[in-house]
Design an enzyme around this catalytic site. Structure first.
Site, PDB file in Angstrom:
ATOM      1  CB  SER A  60      12.517   0.135 -40.888  1.00 10.40           C
ATOM      2  OG  SER A  60      12.395   1.743 -41.139  1.00 10.40           O
ATOM      3  CG  HIS A  85      10.783  -0.270 -37.490  1.00 10.44           C
ATOM      4  ND1 HIS A  85       9.782  -0.139 -38.207  1.00 10.44           N
ATOM      5  CD2 HIS A  85      11.788   0.793 -37.659  1.00 10.44           C
ATOM      6  CE1 HIS A  85       9.679   1.140 -38.693  1.00 10.44           C
ATOM      7  NE2 HIS A  85      10.832   1.652 -38.387  1.00 10.44           N
TER       8      HIS A  85
END
EC number: 3.4.21.105
Length: 407
Positions: free
Chosen positions: A281, A346
């Site tokens: 991610s 993220h």
């Protein structure tokens, strides 16, 4: 004139001498649009239109040259060369500029002629061209999807040869799928693999107890919590990463991706000190956020169809994947006291995409070395990495952080 005499004349031209002293025309992009034409051919041609050996030819002679030899050039290349002749304020074209352009090397003079001269290509726009094959339509679609100006789209469309192919993102994705399948068979589990006690025992995932093993800050990208985690990341990685690599090349895309991956794991080690990390991610969010930021910055120039819908879909996919990661982080762990993987990676990827990634992908023409903002963001990123390294070395002991047991 013999070839030997011609060579002597070329090597004694003032422009070549100036170039030897360090006055270089920086090459921004190299392509293979023209048919096979040795550089010596263009040197000889320049001498023909520069009988005084001044190292320059006037724009009038340049137009005459294009009129006489334009049939050897791609039509779009001829258009941009005529735009150069029309937009050249000093009325002269130097030797090195001429050779760079005719040898398919895009130089600063071309950029000045198009941008500062306010010239537009007079021919049919790329979108209006007909009779294109499937692969050509795909390249045209990618040009409109990623590049804001018609001049860049035409140049990219004419120069793209799929050599080399977009191998980097494809190779990373294949490796991630292969590792997931390997662990699927080894653990006999495909959904929520992270809940298996052996999942974190391998050499790839990042674990705070094993943070001294530096490779884990990068290799965690090949591990995924489950098939839904892999599927969402793989979809965004392919749909965004492959077109970006086709336009900007493996070096730029690899730089953004790796910086996002490293920033993700380091951000976890600073902000969520007891959690492990798995998944791509960080790199994926760096690419997607950089691309979306460029679309917003060049909104009026980005003429791709349904761009608002596509942006909304990309944001929905990012939100779903991020929401899944947040839910998993605070879901009761299967094997306490070891928490589930962190979602902070993220955020690290988004931070890289909105800063370093935007600069790297913003200008299709420029090299990274010419962009002051690139160096500013790169220095800030380097400072963050150094601070995070010192944090990992000293902060855990000073703060007496209670880490989960080694897997």
């Amino acid at each position: 004139m013999s070839d030997g005499a011609r060579d002597v004349q070329v090597h004694s031209s003032p422009a070549v001498a100036a170039n030897a002293e360090g006055e270089e025309i920086e090459v921004l992009e190299s392509t293979d649009v023209l048919p096979v034409a040795p550089e010596d051919q263009w040197k000889s041609l320049f001498d023909k239109y520069d009988p005084e050996s001044s190292g320059f030819i006037s724009t009038e002679r340049f137009r005459d040259l294009l009129a006489a030899h334009g049939s050897e050039l791609d039509p779009h290349k001829l258009e941009v060369l005529l735009a150069l002749a029309d937009g050249n304020a000093d009325g002269k074209i130097c030797y090195q500029d001429f050779v760079n352009l005719m040898s398919n090397k895009r130089s600063n003079s071309f950029r000045r002629a198009i941008l500062q001269g306010g010239r537009q290509l007079k021919g049919t726009s790329l979108k209006e061209e007909v009779g294109l094959g499937l692969s050509q339509r795909l390249v045209r679609h990618i040009a409109y999807e990623t590049l804001p100006r018609e001049i860049d789209r035409k140049w990219y469309f004419d120069s793209y040869t799929c050599c080399p192919p977009p191998w980097l993102i494809l190779a990373i994705t294949i490796a991630e799928v292969a590792v997931f399948i390997y662990y699927g068979f080894q653990l006999d589990r495909w959904v929520l693999q992270v809940s298996h006690p052996l999942f974190l025992k391998g050499p790839l995932p990042y674990h705070p107890q094993l943070r001294a093993q530096a490779w884990r800050y990068l290799t965690y990208v090949f591990m995924h919590a489950g098939i839904e985690h892999l599927g969402l990341n793989m979809a965004m990685q392919l749909l965004v990463g492959v077109p970006l690599e086709m336009v900007h090349g493996a070096v730029r895309i690899g730089l953004v991706y790796v910086c996002g991956v490293l920033a993700g794991s380091l951000a976890v080690s600073v902000a969520d000190m007891t959690a492990p990390v798995v998944g791509s991610s960080g790199g994926v969010y760096a690419l997607v956020s950089a691309h979306l930021a460029n679309v917003v910055m060049n909104w009026s120039g980005m003429k791709c169809q349904f761009k608002l819908f596509r942006m909304a879909m990309a944001l929905v996919c990012m939100s779903v994947e991020f929401g899944r990661a947040v839910w998993l982080r605070f879901y009761p762990p299967a094997f306490p006291p070891c928490p589930n993987p962190s979602f902070v990676a993220h955020l690290g990827g988004v931070a890289v995409g909105l800063t370093l990634g935007v600069v790297v992908l913003h200008n299709y023409e420029q090299r990274l070395q010419e962009q002051s903002l690139f160096w500013i963001f790169f220095c800030v990123y380097t400072l963050f990495v150094l601070c995070a390294v010192f944090w990992n070395v000293f902060a855990y002991g000073l703060l007496d952080v209670k880490l989960p047991p080694t897997p």
